[in-house]
Scaffold this motif. Structure first.
Motif, PDB file in Angstrom:
ATOM      1  N   GLU A 101      51.224  29.211  42.598  1.00  0.00           N
ATOM      2  CA  GLU A 101      49.855  28.919  42.133  1.00  0.00           C
ATOM      3  C   GLU A 101      49.355  27.845  42.205  1.00  0.00           C
ATOM      4  O   GLU A 101      48.212  27.811  42.518  1.00  0.00           O
ATOM      5  CB  GLU A 101      50.504  28.285  40.323  1.00  0.00           C
ATOM      6  CG  GLU A 101      50.586  29.001  39.559  1.00  0.00           C
ATOM      7  CD  GLU A 101      51.392  28.456  38.171  1.00  0.00           C
ATOM      8  OE1 GLU A 101      51.139  29.119  36.818  1.00  0.00           O
ATOM      9  OE2 GLU A 101      51.346  27.221  38.231  1.00  0.00           O
ATOM     10  N   ILE A 241      40.651  26.550  37.376  1.00  0.00           N
ATOM     11  CA  ILE A 241      40.426  26.888  38.608  1.00  0.00           C
ATOM     12  C   ILE A 241      40.370  25.472  38.956  1.00  0.00           C
ATOM     13  O   ILE A 241      39.587  24.916  39.343  1.00  0.00           O
ATOM     14  CB  ILE A 241      40.047  28.051  39.623  1.00  0.00           C
ATOM     15  CG1 ILE A 241      40.424  29.111  39.299  1.00  0.00           C
ATOM     16  CG2 ILE A 241      40.254  28.147  41.210  1.00  0.00           C
ATOM     17  CD1 ILE A 241      39.515  30.672  39.472  1.00  0.00           C
ATOM     18  N   VAL A 262      45.448  28.022  41.154  1.00  0.00           N
ATOM     19  CA  VAL A 262      45.078  29.141  40.375  1.00  0.00           C
ATOM     20  C   VAL A 262      46.676  29.745  39.352  1.00  0.00           C
ATOM     21  O   VAL A 262      47.383  30.054  39.157  1.00  0.00           O
ATOM     22  CB  VAL A 262      44.599  30.526  40.733  1.00  0.00           C
ATOM     23  CG1 VAL A 262      44.465  31.435  40.180  1.00  0.00           C
ATOM     24  CG2 VAL A 262      43.903  29.926  41.915  1.00  0.00           C
ATOM     25  N   LYS A 264      48.911  31.264  36.618  1.00  0.00           N
ATOM     26  CA  LYS A 264      49.361  32.417  35.866  1.00  0.00           C
ATOM     27  C   LYS A 264      49.203  33.078  35.075  1.00  0.00           C
ATOM     28  O   LYS A 264      49.471  34.585  34.976  1.00  0.00           O
ATOM     29  CB  LYS A 264      51.295  32.806  36.695  1.00  0.00           C
ATOM     30  CG  LYS A 264      51.489  32.334  37.722  1.00  0.00           C
ATOM     31  CD  LYS A 264      53.070  32.553  38.332  1.00  0.00           C
ATOM     32  CE  LYS A 264      53.219  32.797  39.626  1.00  0.00           C
ATOM     33  NZ  LYS A 264      54.209  33.046  39.665  1.00  0.00           N
ATOM     34  N   SER A 277      45.314  38.907  35.317  1.00  0.00           N
ATOM     35  CA  SER A 277      45.398  38.035  36.205  1.00  0.00           C
ATOM     36  C   SER A 277      44.660  37.525  37.295  1.00  0.00           C
ATOM     37  O   SER A 277      44.327  38.125  38.044  1.00  0.00           O
ATOM     38  CB  SER A 277      47.345  38.621  36.434  1.00  0.00           C
ATOM     39  OG  SER A 277      47.091  37.358  36.816  1.00  0.00           O
ATOM     40  N   ASN A 279      45.357  34.699  39.223  1.00  0.00           N
ATOM     41  CA  ASN A 279      45.983  34.088  40.434  1.00  0.00           C
ATOM     42  C   ASN A 279      46.804  35.789  41.629  1.00  0.00           C
ATOM     43  O   ASN A 279      46.945  35.728  42.396  1.00  0.00           O
ATOM     44  CB  ASN A 279      47.722  34.100  39.361  1.00  0.00           C
ATOM     45  CG  ASN A 279      48.287  33.426  41.139  1.00  0.00           C
ATOM     46  OD1 ASN A 279      49.311  34.714  41.035  1.00  0.00           O
ATOM     47  ND2 ASN A 279      48.649  32.030  40.697  1.00  0.00           N
ATOM     48  N   SER A 283      45.273  36.193  44.893  1.00  0.00           N
ATOM     49  CA  SER A 283      46.417  36.538  45.991  1.00  0.00           C
ATOM     50  C   SER A 283      46.458  37.577  46.938  1.00  0.00           C
ATOM     51  O   SER A 283      46.309  37.785  48.305  1.00  0.00           O
ATOM     52  CB  SER A 283      47.696  36.235  45.310  1.00  0.00           C
ATOM     53  OG  SER A 283      48.970  36.606  46.057  1.00  0.00           O
TER      54      SER A 283
END
Length: 408
Positions: A101, A241, A262, A264, A277, A279, A283
């Motif tokens: 995260e 966030i 961020v 999950k 998501s 996250n 990513s």
């Protein structure tokens, strides 16, 4: 032919701080003997902590040896730094984070500007006014801001932060999808008590609002009752966030490192209402567009969390906050209305007789050779205000006050 992103053409020609630099450089040409004191751009003046430098020197030596050399690192950041961040910045506050995260970056400015890459262009945006210019400009670039009418963008919901409401935003009267909050605040220096922050988290939970929480100045908080992270509030993992920076706290303005959290269990939504998501989206975005922060830099950042590094950072922060107290006391004695400076390295001053802030900037520069930041550069709500920073040397703070006392 290559067509341009015309949203960029909506921006003013100059970003706030380069514009200030141009004005100051022009002043220096016509006043070559003047000693300019800068209390404007929030750049630090103390050197990097010794613990950081030692760690970076060691990392450089590692890079010179084939056995310890490192090439591309993990896009998300090295585990040694991520683990240190979780252990020291969050666990002591009762916040549980997973290593997946936390995303290491090259400074909070990059991620606060780039986070919009994973969000649709037609989200409605709420921004506390006055505000750090990147929040507005990055949304203009993405096409979310609409049309500039007067001094406001048509699709931005401006949430006034004034002396009357203690520079804390109130719940908006219009629907918003994305909300920017920055506390301790740049530029006003205001902080948000836990009850106020809880109000915003509950609002976001009830209305499916995404909070983009800029906590770049949390290390400057002096009041033990002020939250350092939005995740201290129950439910915030589902709506927020958080952005952090080592720039001001550890002198990394020229080294560049920070991080973004961020969670999950934080979701956005597709047009069909399907949960997505954020996250995973962030990513994937980083994997494509960011190659990671250098190993040397991350080793330096890791040293911040050693006992020696923590003590050295505390000394730097104490130095800057002493500057803030000196400046605030002196400006108040000059008869000015001054806010901030208690839990943040910024002072937010009303201009004399509500003078336009750019006019005050020019007058201050040409009559005292002191540089600050015009409040209107932070949005329409900043007109009639002026920001001073506490990041100069003690000598500069003292001399600036002497000049100001004579001038006022």
């Amino acid at each position: 032919m290559a067509l341009v992103n015309e949203h960029h053409l909506k921006l003013s020609d100059n970003y706030l701080f380069p514009n200030i630099t141009k004005k100051v450089n022009a002043f220096k040409v016509t006043h070559p003997k003047a000693k300019v004191i800068s209390l404007g751009i929030g750049d630090v003046t103390l050197p990097l902590p010794k613990a950081v430098c030692n760690a970076m020197h060691k990392a450089v030596d590692e890079m010179s040896n084939a056995e310890t050399f490192r090439g591309y690192g993990p896009d998300q950041g090295y585990p040694f730094l991520i683990d240190a961040i979780i252990k020291h910045d969050y666990t002591p506050r009762g916040i549980n984070l997973d290593a997946g995260e936390v995303f290491i970056n090259d400074g909070a400015k990059s991620d606060t500007g780039n986070i919009g890459d994973i969000l649709r262009h037609d989200n409605s945006v709420g921004i506390a006014d006055p505000v750090y210019p990147v929040y507005i400009d990055s949304n203009v670039m993405a096409g979310r801001a609409g049309v500039l009418t007067g001094n406001k963008w048509s699709n931005i919901v401006y949430i006034p932060c004034t002396a009357e409401n203690n520079f804390t935003p109130e719940l908006p009267h219009r629907r918003i999808d994305i909300l920017y909050l920055c506390f301790p605040n740049n530029p006003t220096g205001a902080t948000l008590p836990k009850d106020e922050l809880r109000m915003w988290v509950n609002y976001a939970l009830a209305n499916d609002v995404l909070i983009l929480y800029d906590a770049a100045y949390e290390r400057f908080i002096q009041d033990p009752d002020i939250p350092h992270s939005i995740y201290e509030i129950k439910g915030a993992r589902k709506v927020a966030i958080e952005f952090r920076s080592f720039s001001k706290t550890a002198g990394f303005t020229g080294v560049r490192c920070g991080y973004t959290v961020v969670p999950k269990d934080l979701n956005g939504f597709s047009l069909t209402g399907e949960k997505v998501s954020l996250n995973k989206l962030w990513s994937r975005r980083q994997n494509t567009k960011f190659n990671g922060t250098s190993y040397i830099t991350q080793r330096g950042a890791e040293a911040i969390y050693t006992p020696e590094g923590a003590q050295q950072i505390k000394e730097s922060i104490d130095y800057y906050m002493t500057n803030a107290r000196i400046l605030k006391k002196g400006l108040t004695e000059c008869g000015m209305n001054v806010f901030g400076g208690d839990n943040a390295p910024y002072l937010w001053m009303q201009t004399p007789k509500k003078m336009p802030s750019w006019k005050f900037f020019d007058q201050l520069l040409y009559e005292t050779a002191i540089v600050g930041t015009p409040g209107v550069g932070f949005g329409p709500g900043g007109e009639g205000y002026f920001r001073f920073t506490a990041f100069g040397s003690r000598e500069c703070a003292d001399e600036a006050l002497e000049r100001l006392k004579k001038w006022f």
